[in-house]
Enzyme design. Sequence first.
Site, PDB file in Angstrom:
ATOM      1  CG  ASP A 151      37.052  31.323  34.547  1.00 56.99           C
ATOM      2  OD1 ASP A 151      36.234  32.235  34.749  1.00 56.99           O
ATOM      3  OD2 ASP A 151      38.283  31.456  34.706  1.00 56.99           O
ATOM      4  CG  ASP A 193      33.937  35.327  36.330  1.00 59.43           C
ATOM      5  OD1 ASP A 193      34.142  34.931  37.501  1.00 59.43           O
ATOM      6  OD2 ASP A 193      34.826  35.875  35.640  1.00 59.43           O
ATOM      7  CD  GLU A 194      36.740  30.725  38.829  1.00 61.35           C
ATOM      8  OE1 GLU A 194      37.694  29.931  38.909  1.00 61.35           O
ATOM      9  OE2 GLU A 194      36.831  31.925  39.161  1.00 61.35           O
TER      10      GLU A 194
END
Length: 419
Positions: free
Chosen positions: A9, A104-105
């Site tokens: 993350d 973003d993960e």
Amino acid sequence: MEKTILHLDMNSFFASVEQAANPNLLGKPIAVGGGIKKGSVVAACSIEAKAFGVKNAMSTWKARKLCPHLIVVIGDMTKYIYISKIITKMMVDYTDLVEVFSIDEAFMDITKTQDRFGGAIELAKDIKRRIKERFKLTCSIGIGPNKLIAKLAGELQKPDGLVVLREKDLPTKIKDVQVKELCGVGRKTEEYLRLLGVRTIGNLNSYPREKLVKSFGMAYGEQLWQMGQCHGASEVRPYFYETQAKSIGHSYTLPKLTSNTEEINGYLLRLSEQVGRRLRRENYKGNVVCASIGTGDDKTSSHQKKIKDFINDGYQIFKVAKSLLAITNKIRFVSVSVSGLLHQLDQISLFSHVENQKKVLAAVDKVNDRFGEFTIERAAIMSTGLQGKTGMVPPKLYGLRNFKMELRGIEPLTSRMQI
């Protein structure tokens, strides 16, 4: 064999990218969004801004009340997508089993490849090092036996954390962690669990299965019990795995509050046309239309309707959406979506006007594909352009299907390995 799942993350991704790109922003509270206009929202905020209580999806004016010296930066989605694609390519250097969870993960199944890189911890450290050297960005990594625990592990140490939870550690090492930290437990569920005396993962682990099922229903009650036992899905679906869409929608934050029905209907029609365009582009039709509006006090009202026919015509979507909304207050947000989707459904109609309308839509799509969105548009929406629209949304809400489209062309690890 115990699986080894890694969850990555990026820390305050959009804001951190802007700080890395502009050293003058380092160490300062910043918010990324659509600017300081009334109605704009915070898509992402820096760690420094979070210390003042600023949160993602908060209105900009409220964020500046909490943090008067907040610096608002106009977001650049193209830049974030570019960096995220490169980070995904980095992850694919370690395993093909990379599941993109948001821009973003991501999850990685490193069960069979970790030994090549010195084990799970060394592999995680190497990813963190490469990201920091290339982009001056940090990430939090969690490692666990399934996706639920890997994601939880990553949440336990932020920013720039690395936490490992093995099956033998569970649930002892996390018994005092708040139940809200589990992925899938939202605010309302947390409140309901609190009424039952369940505040921590330890409480959930020992709570009777039958009582959870009685309180939450068979499906969700069983899911909560499984989560309390630290069980979760371990299958990591690679980024190139195609899944069918469950719904397609568009939303818009208005430049100013308004109760003008004609103006709101103009935005609703434009959004409906955008939804119709995407449905046709991806070969879908749906029979459930949902319309939502948000008021100036951050309250949202949503209604949906199941119709007889499967549709992908923006005007038909608009007519259903319009019938669902009752405008009684000033509005700052509107959205339209279609679900109940069927793929590649294109039956020939017995009515000539229906077939003629299909040809018109196809011709309009062809022109707009070539010359840009809304080169040809209905006269009714010419006065309601989506002014100042940046496309900025919080990272977790960015369209996953859109981002997966961006990842096409990344070559899997196995096809690059010499045999």
